[in-house]
Design a protein around this motif. Sequence first.
Motif, short mmCIF file in Angstrom:
data_model
loop_
_atom_site.label_atom_id
_atom_site.label_comp_id
_atom_site.label_asym_id
_atom_site.label_seq_id
_atom_site.Cartn_x
_atom_site.Cartn_y
_atom_site.Cartn_z
N ARG A 117 39.89 -1.73 -16.51
CA ARG A 117 40.43 -1.35 -15.35
C ARG A 117 41.52 -0.36 -15.55
N ARG A 118 41.49 0.86 -15.11
CA ARG A 118 42.51 1.65 -15.28
C ARG A 118 43.41 1.74 -14.19
N VAL A 119 44.77 1.74 -14.50
CA VAL A 119 45.80 1.73 -13.71
C VAL A 119 46.62 2.81 -13.77
N GLU A 120 47.27 3.47 -12.49
CA GLU A 120 48.44 4.31 -12.62
C GLU A 120 49.65 3.48 -12.37
N LEU A 121 50.62 4.12 -13.32
CA LEU A 121 51.80 3.54 -13.64
C LEU A 121 52.92 4.40 -13.02
N GLU A 122 53.86 3.97 -12.39
CA GLU A 122 54.97 4.89 -11.96
C GLU A 122 56.07 4.58 -13.18
N ILE A 123 56.22 5.45 -13.88
CA ILE A 123 57.32 5.16 -15.11
C ILE A 123 58.90 5.35 -14.73
N GLY A 124 59.70 4.36 -14.98
CA GLY A 124 60.92 4.32 -14.79
C GLY A 124 61.55 4.51 -13.22
N GLY A 125 60.67 4.28 -12.29
CA GLY A 125 61.34 4.50 -11.09
C GLY A 125 61.25 6.19 -10.55
N SER A 126 60.77 6.99 -11.57
CA SER A 126 60.66 8.31 -11.20
C SER A 126 59.32 8.65 -10.69
N SER A 127 59.21 10.10 -10.46
CA SER A 127 57.90 10.60 -10.06
C SER A 127 56.82 10.73 -11.02
N ASP A 128 57.35 10.44 -12.27
CA ASP A 128 56.18 10.69 -13.55
C ASP A 128 55.26 9.31 -13.14
N ARG A 129 54.00 9.70 -13.49
CA ARG A 129 52.98 8.82 -13.42
C ARG A 129 51.93 9.01 -14.62
N ARG A 152 54.84 -4.93 -13.08
CA ARG A 152 55.56 -4.19 -14.13
C ARG A 152 54.81 -4.36 -15.29
N ILE A 153 54.41 -3.17 -15.88
CA ILE A 153 53.74 -3.42 -17.36
C ILE A 153 54.57 -2.54 -18.48
N ALA A 154 54.57 -2.83 -19.50
CA ALA A 154 55.12 -2.14 -20.67
C ALA A 154 54.10 -1.96 -21.77
N PHE A 155 54.15 -0.83 -22.37
CA PHE A 155 53.25 -0.56 -23.28
C PHE A 155 53.62 0.60 -24.26
N ARG A 156 53.08 0.74 -25.34
CA ARG A 156 53.16 1.94 -26.28
C ARG A 156 51.91 2.62 -26.62
N PRO A 157 51.71 4.11 -26.72
CA PRO A 157 50.62 4.61 -27.36
C PRO A 157 50.49 4.13 -28.67
N LYS A 158 49.29 4.01 -29.18
CA LYS A 158 48.77 3.75 -30.50
C LYS A 158 48.83 4.88 -31.45
N ARG A 159 48.16 6.08 -30.61
CA ARG A 159 48.30 7.57 -31.18
C ARG A 159 48.67 8.25 -30.14
N TRP A 160 49.46 9.49 -30.43
CA TRP A 160 49.91 10.34 -29.64
C TRP A 160 50.22 11.77 -30.19
N ARG A 161 50.64 12.64 -29.39
CA ARG A 161 51.14 14.00 -29.84
C ARG A 161 52.15 14.57 -28.86
N LEU A 162 52.95 15.11 -29.77
CA LEU A 162 54.32 15.74 -28.93
C LEU A 162 54.12 17.12 -29.12
#
Length: 345
Positions: free
Chosen positions: A303-315, A331-341
């Motif tokens: 199931r793919r969910v869309e999250l609104e992050i920290g009360g901002s407009s970022d999703r 409310r769902i808390a998560f961390r990426p296992k792999r990411w790029r900055l």
Amino acid sequence: MDIRVQNVRKEFSRYPALNDVSLGINSGELIALLGPSGSGKTTLLRLIAGLETPTAGQIFFGEEDASRRTVQQRNVGFVFQAYALFRNMTVLENISFGLKVRPRATRPPAGEIRRRAMELLDLVQLSGLEKRYPQQLSGGQRQRVALARALAIEPKVLLLDEPFGALDAQVRKELRKWLREIHDRTGHTTVFVTHDQEEALELADRLVVMSRGAIEQVGSPDEVYDRPNSPFVFTFIGESSSLPVKVENHEVWAGGRAVGLPAHDDVAGDSRLFFRPHDVELVDDGAALAGVVVASRRVGGTRRVELEIGGSSDRVEIDLPFDHPAGERTRIAFRPKRWRLFPAA
């Protein structure tokens, strides 16, 4: 046959379709030119074929500069999306055509032409259909005939321009597997154009990701998917989510707090965090990204969910197990296992 594209530029009415492109293709390799419409991938293929002439730069076949040679002189096989079969010729006649029109000095005897065409019919799994006409075949069968015709001339290089673009999804999947098998059996140097990333990831030895007339990244499917070198490649190859973040003291911060992700030395200040929706882990506490569910849909067995992050407009989007109890505003808390900055644009 090795191919080397060296500092090639191509302009159409002073519009740069390709801008200083260089690329090396190894003999026997299957390369995918991948990119959105207008990225220059088809122009690059046509330049390799000899259907276009570079405005500047050179194209080498082996050690020979082929930049000004014709299609016939380069001895390339070309397969188009629209098949380009002769409607008034049978399957056998279509496959034999390239050999029959050769100059007399290099034209095989009629018996040899027929033998080679029948062998290719067997190779592309169309034995018994040699007397049919193109309109009597399915789309997938027509594309097999087009490939057999391209192989009949024993090309140095095989070029394919969106070869499965006109076919439905199931036929595309079947022909992708079949094309890879044909390539492995024949060993031709093969270059194909596609905008379908799944097709490229499944088929190619290496991907050439293009955008706006330039090459963004070259690498194996795993390298390009797992280690994209730019925001464009990350968003174009596979599915992705991203968030504006700040990097301070080698840590990633979002919404004024650390989120438990380290940052490398080469990134600092305002940045953007990229990750794959499926490549996350859920956490109960501690430093993490967190948001509330605003939308949900099924994607295969997840199931793919869309999250609104920290009360901002970022999703962002993340994947959850299908039986996860999350509902709207959970409310769902998560961390990426792999990411790029990447630095903020």
